[in-house]
Design a protein around this motif. Structure first.
Motif, mmCIF file in Angstrom:
data_model
loop_
_atom_site.group_PDB
_atom_site.id
_atom_site.type_symbol
_atom_site.label_atom_id
_atom_site.label_comp_id
_atom_site.label_asym_id
_atom_site.label_seq_id
_atom_site.Cartn_x
_atom_site.Cartn_y
_atom_site.Cartn_z
ATOM 1 N N SER A 280 0.798 -1.229 0.000
ATOM 2 C CA SER A 280 0.000 0.000 0.000
ATOM 3 C C SER A 280 0.829 1.276 0.000
ATOM 4 C CB SER A 280 -0.925 0.018 1.227
ATOM 5 O OG SER A 280 -0.163 -0.017 2.433
ATOM 6 N N TYR A 281 2.162 1.157 0.127
ATOM 7 C CA TYR A 281 2.990 2.357 0.246
ATOM 8 C C TYR A 281 4.319 2.129 -0.470
ATOM 9 C CZ TYR A 281 5.688 6.121 2.496
ATOM 10 O OH TYR A 281 6.474 7.221 2.736
ATOM 11 N N SER A 282 4.720 3.121 -1.275
ATOM 12 C CA SER A 282 5.992 3.040 -1.996
ATOM 13 C C SER A 282 6.711 4.369 -1.882
ATOM 14 C CB SER A 282 5.777 2.697 -3.479
ATOM 15 O OG SER A 282 5.259 1.395 -3.628
ATOM 16 N N ARG A 283 8.033 4.301 -1.735
ATOM 17 C CA ARG A 283 8.841 5.511 -1.642
ATOM 18 C C ARG A 283 10.137 5.288 -2.410
ATOM 19 N NH1 ARG A 283 9.592 10.144 1.419
ATOM 20 N NH2 ARG A 283 11.754 10.689 1.924
ATOM 21 N N LEU A 284 10.359 6.123 -3.415
ATOM 22 C CA LEU A 284 11.568 6.051 -4.232
ATOM 23 C C LEU A 284 12.441 7.260 -3.906
ATOM 24 C CD1 LEU A 284 13.122 4.655 -6.563
ATOM 25 C CD2 LEU A 284 11.902 6.158 -8.144
ATOM 26 N N VAL A 285 13.656 7.001 -3.444
ATOM 27 C CA VAL A 285 14.590 8.054 -3.038
ATOM 28 C C VAL A 285 15.792 8.021 -3.972
ATOM 29 C CG1 VAL A 285 15.940 9.027 -1.154
ATOM 30 C CG2 VAL A 285 13.828 7.779 -0.654
ATOM 31 N N LEU A 294 16.049 13.533 -4.324
ATOM 32 C CA LEU A 294 14.706 13.654 -4.858
ATOM 33 C C LEU A 294 13.907 12.430 -4.437
ATOM 34 C CD1 LEU A 294 13.076 15.593 -6.679
ATOM 35 C CD2 LEU A 294 13.766 14.203 -8.637
ATOM 36 N N SER A 295 12.758 12.663 -3.792
ATOM 37 C CA SER A 295 11.951 11.571 -3.242
ATOM 38 C C SER A 295 10.545 11.608 -3.828
ATOM 39 C CB SER A 295 11.866 11.662 -1.720
ATOM 40 O OG SER A 295 13.157 11.680 -1.135
ATOM 41 N N PHE A 296 10.022 10.422 -4.158
ATOM 42 C CA PHE A 296 8.660 10.274 -4.664
ATOM 43 C C PHE A 296 7.920 9.311 -3.738
ATOM 44 C CE2 PHE A 296 11.416 11.239 -8.210
ATOM 45 C CZ PHE A 296 10.714 12.195 -8.937
ATOM 46 N N THR A 297 6.819 9.776 -3.159
ATOM 47 C CA THR A 297 6.037 8.959 -2.234
ATOM 48 C C THR A 297 4.688 8.652 -2.856
ATOM 49 O OG1 THR A 297 7.120 9.993 -0.331
ATOM 50 C CG2 THR A 297 5.056 8.816 0.071
ATOM 51 N N MET A 298 4.337 7.361 -2.948
ATOM 52 C CA MET A 298 3.077 6.926 -3.549
ATOM 53 C C MET A 298 2.304 6.068 -2.561
ATOM 54 S SD MET A 298 4.652 5.919 -7.277
ATOM 55 C CE MET A 298 6.207 5.446 -6.503
ATOM 56 N N PHE A 311 -3.626 4.347 -7.229
ATOM 57 C CA PHE A 311 -2.473 4.897 -6.520
ATOM 58 C C PHE A 311 -2.336 6.379 -6.866
ATOM 59 C CE2 PHE A 311 -0.043 4.361 -10.460
ATOM 60 C CZ PHE A 311 0.863 5.424 -10.410
ATOM 61 N N THR A 312 -1.842 7.136 -5.934
ATOM 62 C CA THR A 312 -1.611 8.568 -6.111
ATOM 63 C C THR A 312 -0.178 8.900 -5.714
ATOM 64 O OG1 THR A 312 -2.421 9.030 -3.881
ATOM 65 C CG2 THR A 312 -4.015 9.215 -5.693
ATOM 66 N N LEU A 313 0.384 9.904 -6.370
ATOM 67 C CA LEU A 313 1.697 10.410 -5.989
ATOM 68 C C LEU A 313 1.470 11.438 -4.880
ATOM 69 C CD1 LEU A 313 4.748 10.420 -6.540
ATOM 70 C CD2 LEU A 313 4.365 12.246 -8.203
ATOM 71 N N GLU A 314 1.617 10.979 -3.651
ATOM 72 C CA GLU A 314 1.278 11.819 -2.500
ATOM 73 C C GLU A 314 2.169 13.054 -2.432
ATOM 74 O OE1 GLU A 314 -1.143 11.391 -0.031
ATOM 75 O OE2 GLU A 314 -1.956 9.860 -1.382
ATOM 76 N N SER A 315 3.467 12.878 -2.615
ATOM 77 C CA SER A 315 4.372 14.013 -2.458
ATOM 78 C C SER A 315 5.665 13.799 -3.238
ATOM 79 C CB SER A 315 4.694 14.247 -0.980
ATOM 80 O OG SER A 315 5.462 13.167 -0.465
ATOM 81 N N GLY A 377 4.410 2.510 -9.113
ATOM 82 C CA GLY A 377 4.844 2.059 -7.800
ATOM 83 C C GLY A 377 4.194 0.784 -7.331
ATOM 84 N N PHE A 378 3.241 0.241 -8.121
ATOM 85 C CA PHE A 378 2.542 -0.977 -7.716
ATOM 86 C C PHE A 378 2.205 -1.797 -8.973
ATOM 87 C CE2 PHE A 378 1.467 2.493 -4.860
ATOM 88 C CZ PHE A 378 1.797 1.972 -3.619
#
Length: 444
Positions: A280-285, A294-298, A311-315, A377-378
């Motif tokens: 349910s949660y993905s984070r690419l750093v 640069l970080s992408f949180t989904m 899924f949404t790109l939260e931040s 991310g999923f």
């Protein structure tokens, strides 16, 4: 075979024979030109392969009388495909790897082209020339020839070995271009020495062309007047315990501070320390050597209205020199959980899909511009390929809406006009000139 001339299309004759010939017998092309006249040869039939015996007979007519100086440009490998792929044969002469060779053929007194010579061994041509001239070859290069004293009262066999590409590390076109430069340089030196000569360009064995398209994994095939495309860089992939978890690809990841010059982070290869993912949660750093992070949180959620997971790109967070700028993408960057998201331009300043965090003052000082951006991310089930992309460009663009509304307006005008025409009624009585006139009362 065809007797050469000064025609600018001499090389193109080779390519015409290439397309007509389809024999599987090993063969190499042979080009011969001279500062003096050469005996003429008959034109071969299509798909004809010249044998060593036929070449021996022709060499007898060229070298049996008098003394000759022969320049033998013997390339490790050579085939007709090299001319087809790298010769600029479809009108794009500026892209040819044989410019000096073509110039030598055109400027020579005469030339002979053998598109398909039967290959019987790596030293067959050299051995044949030694027998005809009665001398041993002298190995030279572009540096030794200017200092070499050539006696034209005796026969001379000058051997120039040319390499051929053996791997993808150095493009074949680049190697052939360097060989062509050597041919042009030695040709100029011989003209400066004012010594009559015969030049031969051939290969020790047939080659198999290593096309540029193999480097970029593009489909093989011939393209007409098409510029060479740059190799496509691979996507950034994060594996969690050996399982593909997150993929990201972008042509450019541009960042800029307060109107300064753009910095393209995609030009570097980042490290992925700190990345993680679960169901349910993905984070690419992405850590870059310039100090940028640069970080992408989904996040993935189930929505009952659509009865599916999205899924949404939260931040998106940018960290540099101890400062952090945060942006939210949840309102514009989303897709079904089993899809990827793609957008030609993801920015925070024009048609913004990334909204600056109002509680973070640094967010308003940075500008982000991600070009040809795609992320997932999923649900990565296609190996190293993205799943079907949910694009940020809606199906009904402003242009489509304008066309639909204009068409609808024209349709309404047509229907109204047709309705009015259908309401027209003809008179039920007509005036008879032989009978009494019709009386139309003016009032009821």
């Amino acid at each position: 075979m065809a007797a050469g001339s000064r025609c600018s299309y001499l090389i193109c004759y080779i390519f015409f024979i290439i397309f007509l010939s389809g024999n599987a017998t090993p063969q190499v092309p042979l080009l011969l030109w001279s500062s003096d006249r050469l005996p003429a040869l008959s034109t071969p039939a299509a798909s004809h392969i010249t044998s060593i015996h036929q070449l021996n007979v022709y060499f007898s007519s060229v070298f049996d009388s008098g003394f000759h100086t022969v320049l033998l440009f013997l390339q490790d490998k050579l085939s007709k495909d090299d001319f087809t792929v790298f010769g600029g044969v479809f009108g794009n002469k500026q892209d040819s790897a044989f410019k000096n060779l073509e110039a030598a053929l055109q400027s020579s007194s005469s030339s002979v082209t053998v598109p398909a010579l039967e290959w019987s061994g790596s030293s067959s041509i050299l051995t044949l020339l030694q027998e005809k001239l009665g001398v041993s070859p002298v190995l030279i290069d572009a540096d030794t020839l200017p200092h070499l004293s050539i006696n034209s009262s005796v026969s001379n066999l000058l051997l120039i070995n040319l390499p051929y590409c053996t791997s993808l590390e150095k493009a074949c076109k680049e190697v052939l271009h360097e060989n062509d430069e050597i041919i042009g340089k030695l040709e100029s030196i011989m003209k400066a020495k004012d010594v009559p000569y015969v030049a031969i360009y051939t290969g020790q064995q047939p080659s198999r062309v290593i096309s540029q398209t193999l480097v970029s994994n593009q489909p093989l095939g011939r393209t007409l007047l098409q510029s060479t495309q740059a190799a496509v860089k691979p996507p950034i992939i994060f594996n969690a315990t050996g399982v593909l978890c997150i993929m990201l690809w972008a042509q450019n990841l541009n960042v800029s501070l307060s109107g300064s010059d753009w910095i393209d982070l995609a030009a570097e290869t980042p490290t992925l320390t700190g990345s993680m993912c679960n169901s349910s949660y993905s984070r690419l750093v992405l850590h870059y050597t310039r100090g940028y992070k640069l970080s992408f949180t989904m996040r993935q959620r189930f929505y009952s209205v659509s009865a599916r997971n999205w899924f949404t790109l939260e931040s998106v967070q940018l960290e540099v020199n101890g400062t952090t700028a945060s942006f939210s993408g949840s309102h514009g960057i989303y897709a079904p959980a089993e899809y990827s998201f793609h957008c030609q331009s993801v920015t925070n300043f024009r048609d913004a899909l990334l909204v600056p965090d109002k509680f973070n003052e640094n967010s308003t000082q940075w500008r982000l511009n991600f070009v040809d951006f795609q992320i997932q991310g999923f649900g990565l089930t296609n190996g190293t390929n993205f799943s079907y992309a949910n694009d940020c460009a809606g199906f009904f663009t402003p242009g489509i809406w304008m066309g639909l509304l204009t068409s609808l307006l024209m349709l309404l005008i047509f229907v109204y006009g047709l309705h009015m025409i259908m309401q027209l009624n003809t008179m039920d009585r007509f005036d008879d000139p032989k009978g009494p006139s019709i009386s139309v009362p003016q009032s009821e």
